[in-house]
Scaffold this active site. Structure first.
Site, mmCIF file in Angstrom:
data_model
loop_
_atom_site.group_PDB
_atom_site.id
_atom_site.type_symbol
_atom_site.label_atom_id
_atom_site.label_comp_id
_atom_site.label_asym_id
_atom_site.label_seq_id
_atom_site.Cartn_x
_atom_site.Cartn_y
_atom_site.Cartn_z
ATOM 1 N N GLY A 45 3.145 4.501 3.684
ATOM 2 C CA GLY A 45 4.417 4.484 2.968
ATOM 3 C C GLY A 45 4.221 4.743 1.488
ATOM 4 O O GLY A 45 3.111 4.620 0.959
ATOM 5 N N CYS A 46 5.291 5.098 0.832
ATOM 6 C CA CYS A 46 5.205 5.510 -0.569
ATOM 7 C C CYS A 46 4.941 4.328 -1.499
ATOM 8 O O CYS A 46 3.998 4.357 -2.297
ATOM 9 C CB CYS A 46 6.465 6.268 -0.974
ATOM 10 S SG CYS A 46 8.013 5.420 -0.618
ATOM 11 N N HIS A 47 5.770 3.270 -1.416
ATOM 12 C CA HIS A 47 5.487 2.077 -2.220
ATOM 13 C C HIS A 47 4.101 1.529 -1.868
ATOM 14 O O HIS A 47 3.377 1.034 -2.735
ATOM 15 C CB HIS A 47 6.520 0.978 -1.917
ATOM 16 C CG HIS A 47 7.877 1.202 -2.492
ATOM 17 N ND1 HIS A 47 8.123 1.227 -3.842
ATOM 18 C CD2 HIS A 47 9.086 1.401 -1.894
ATOM 19 C CE1 HIS A 47 9.423 1.411 -4.052
ATOM 20 N NE2 HIS A 47 10.029 1.526 -2.887
#
Lengths: 360, 360, 360, 360
Positions: B154-156
């Site tokens: 995921g990005c975060h």
């Protein structure tokens, strides 16, 4: 491999050259100058350059390169100085046998009087105005090969010319145009000024240079060439109004050009479809100019060297409206400069600048 | 050359794959699916793709490619579907012998119970959770080679992990972290929703998912692995608070992580310089992770696969604060997916994704 | 009607005072100073003031007012100068019997040593530190009545204090807080600087002042007062980490505060509902502080004097997280200053500043 | 005090009415409708309304007001519905004796055929087209007094008309105009659509409705009235091109109008100074229209009911260029609607809408 200098590297055109050249397989930056940053490494000024990726231990840009006052000897130089300072630098570089792409306005206007009227100072090297090739590749591709000096076009100018030249070249319109141009704030450069302060520019739009912007005579010159080439009798020149606007975005220019259609051989004005066919023919094979199927958005071109052009006939008024857009720092400046340099050296025209826009 | 499918091409990850793969020398997109856009050409959905440049008549992306419902047979597929739908697609692709990089969350969590608690549905293929390699290249580079299924982080999560793993790996901090993360709006995807409507999001900042964001268990899982590997006794797991925020920009994530330093062998907490040295050693040779010399800005990474990490000791409180940033659509999604795919095939890790950030 | 001077009118706080006072029924601006704009009319500097509407031939602000170097004699002055310069001006104004609301930091810190450590110069009037009333109306409402000198709180400070004071006042949390604050760019003022140049700030987020921001000791001072009042033994003071961030918007501050809950009399930590009830009770009747039912967005407060506070318990970690937001130029500066001035004169506290946020 | 209904309160015009009316001393909102939000409190939809300040226990807007499907009986209604739905609602309200300000386009065009051509449906109440007063206060102030039905002008329309009416009224220009208009994204309303999704709209500019925008016939109608009143012979009507553009900001419209000057009685075209004097005379005493001394910026008007107009002669082409700007949601919609309502009731025209723009 050609060695490259960037003269005035601390500008937005300077840093954009560093970004694009870092991916260019044939140009390597070996010299970068800037009086205000002498002795510093490139990545001290532009920390994002720490991210340059090396291939076989080499990159087209070394983030540790030290900025100097005077350039090292290189094959090619990109000059990113303000006008006047640029001309002085260009003269010296040419004397040293360096090929030059000048991003300033100093060698764009062929008539020294027009230059001096608009730029308010004596041109230091008027003889070079003949030598310089105007770097609109779509028009002057052949002349660029081996050219010692390229005068890279202005950003608004490129947007307007790519929109209107096909119309003049095909005798579609009257020699009377209005160009309403909207630019992102990076067009104003990296120097600080209140209108470009975030809190002033954000959520604001305004027109500027209403008494006359220096890109106007440049647009006029090139449209008059196109019109003359197409047989227009324009003894008094082209009638042209150009109004630039600031809008709250970083990159991108969108120009909307308003013209009056001529009646064609059939005694009527052409349809949108006919005009689009003419434009598509005109730009057939061009790698960086695209006739869009819908009104284009600046964001299609973000960070890329592409330009989209969209002609449409206003059937209620018989006007031809042309919307065009590009990234002011790429096709409107640095990307076009690299495109020119590729042509100067007989390299593939798209080398190092082939990417599509960053979107969203 | 490897043939590539993009499953769910009308998403932001889909279009970003098209942009990046259009410059990739070893991957060619031969299939693209999307139920909502079946039968359409790629450039009808994403008109900026009309600008793809062809080399020897070929491009890694053909803008005229027709979007289908089911993918053609290819060597590799990138799955850009929402969770649950992604797992179903992955199962079918693997059965057909296609290598898969899944950008959804479906194969990121190794514990199926955690997955089902957070994603509120029965996992359709729990056996594959063992097969899947978590695609954080800096951690699992070796395992990625020849992996049939990659679970792209995921990005975060990527932003947080790259900030904190070196601290756990070096026993610098207590197993108790707070991550305050700020993301641009593209992170919410291309589906319409009021909070992402321009007039709602512009000039607005807010926190969201305060009762628990699905990236939290993913961060927790990977930090616990790092902590365990470093010998931390964490019988009750890591104590972790993660709060994401929306801020008015298109791309970019900036995470600020707050931790408590451990006393070192000398009976004191390390200095900023010591921590920075440890981080620099940890990331030495990494092409995409850079320990910055000043607080990094998301904009350094715009459109690029790079991540900047900046650790600093708050001497008043003996906290270690780590600021990290990246482009959520590139290193936080698609760029990392391509990096993984490069590793799967034993290609140079930076192939096609080496560029620096578009700045300004 | 009270006559008002604005000292340093060319700042963003200056122009915001002009906007808000133009609608105030009891204050009339009769004097405005600014060295850099002496002799100019207000509307030469701020052309939007041409739009001031007159009532019975009068407005609280006359756009034709000439800016001077020294203020005329007035009942009240708002001082919008940088620290140090502000103190000098305040001393002179008080000698002339003018009531003063000082928007600088010069009279906010009660301990002159702390002031001198953080502001790096000798305080010119330490005796006045006792006289000054700290202008957080929700805390010091009574003391503000007839106060000769008000020290208007900092913008990040107001956001943080309104979030955390109820928690200390009710013994909810440990004396150890982390405040992650995000501010719009107008917080940096009207002076030009590269990080606030549009092309640099737009699409960028970063942390700043990581080695220590001057708002930290101010937050610390006021939270320690609140904690002491509530019976906290804090011999070594509060442990506090404060990290401000720049995000690409003009106005607004969003602070996310992270704290550890104390166990209550029942031997457990309170629930979100319990905490919300405590906060609602604490702010019952406050015209400008509102306990929100959902995570608040800065945009709810755009151009208004309102602050929204949102406390929530992270049940996984027993942390209390409080999100708070306001407009940095209004409740974070000028609106609060007018609120203070209303209280100084015993006017209704909301006079002239009652509007809700401009949204969208 | 007049009681007010807002019909269609969940729109951007609905919420802006709530904001402005919350400060209006003579109008109190006692009814608000919206099918999609029936049964909800106002502040459930617009949480910023929790911040409404009460005076003597009363506010012009109660955040706890329950949204209904049908309006309560009130003195006045503002109709914020889409066209067609608006007309139906207006008919019913008039039958109940309610005065109506309709913000839709349903009663703006006096010629029902033009309406039906552009809006593609049968007008449900053509007889009312005669009754309706066009709500451009600067033109129809007298007629608005006691008017039962006001047709509130379009946003682009108001910007264009205020720029061009003085030129026609004074015989300055040929009956041939081009209007290039740039609008913020809130102009597209609160309904979701891909072009208004943040990630699509931010950093993007484009032209839209190039085959014809519905504001064009409305501009044409009113300019033709102005031209006819000034004695222009326009048997074939005015020649007009209108192109709207989307630019990445929330609020604001900037229109640039291009016209050809007529030769005056002295056998020459007027100078900029002469034109400015004519414009200043035309708008003398107007509380909300201001002839600017420099090119105005939309941001001067943010959140306010003011409009700035800036005429300038392009001496190279004898064109008159007029730049005008306003806030599309205020003077371009709701503020103008309240201005109309003030006039309908014989209240001071500026009541409740006198504030200057929020700037920066």
């Amino acid at each position: 491999m050609k060695s490259v200098s960037i003269i005035g590297v601390t500008s937005y055109t300077g840093v954009e050259l560093l970004r694009l050249l870092s991916q260019h397989p044939e140009f390597v930056v070996t010299s970068a100058t800037a009086r205000s940053a002498m002795g510093k490494r490139l990545d001290e000024i532009f920390p994002q350059l720490a991210a340059v990726v090396y291939k076989d231990g080499k990159a087209a840009v070394d983030p540790a390169l030290i900025i100097t006052e005077e350039p090292e000897q290189t094959d090619l130089a990109f000059v990113c100085l303000p006008h006047a300072a640029a001309a002085e630098s260009v003269v010296k570089l040419l004397e040293r046998g360096v090929k030059v792409v000048d991003l300033s306005a100093d060698f764009r206007l062929r008539d020294v009087h027009v230059y001096e009227e608009w730029y308010k100072h004596i041109h230091p090297a008027p003889a070079l105005l003949e030598t310089a090739v105007y770097g609109l590749c779509e028009r002057y591709r052949e002349r660029l090969h081996n050219a010692p000096l390229v005068a890279n076009p202005g950003c608004h100018v490129t947007t307007a010319l790519l929109a209107l030249i096909p119309a003049f070249a095909n005798n579609l319109i009257e020699p009377d145009v209005i160009i309403d141009s909207k630019t992102g704030i990076s067009g104003a450069g990296r120097s600080l000024a209140l209108p470009n302060h975030f809190a002033e520019a954000n959520e604001g739009a305004d027109a500027y240079a209403l008494t006359g912007h220096r890109h106007m005579p440049e647009i006029k010159q090139e449209l008059e060439v196109a019109a003359s080439d197409a047989g227009y009798p324009i003894p008094n020149g082209l009638r042209i109004t150009f109004v630039p606007h600031r809008i709250p975005m970083t990159r991108g220019i969108l120009s909307t050009s308003y013209t009056n259609l001529r009646v064609n051989a059939d005694g009527r004005v052409p349809t949108t479809d006919e005009v689009r066919t003419i434009y598509k023919d005109y730009y057939a094979g061009e790698p960086f100019v695209h006739v869009a199927d819908q009104p284009p958005q600046t964001k299609w071109t973000y960070g890329s060297n592409h330009c989209f052009v969209y002609p449409i006939v206003d059937t209620r008024t018989n006007r031809l409206i042309v919307v065009s857009c590009l990234d002011n720092l790429v096709k409107g400046a640095v990307g076009q400069a690299i495109q020119c340099a590729n042509l100067v050296y007989g390299l593939p025209e798209t080398l190092g600048i082939a990417g599509v826009g960053v979107n969203p």
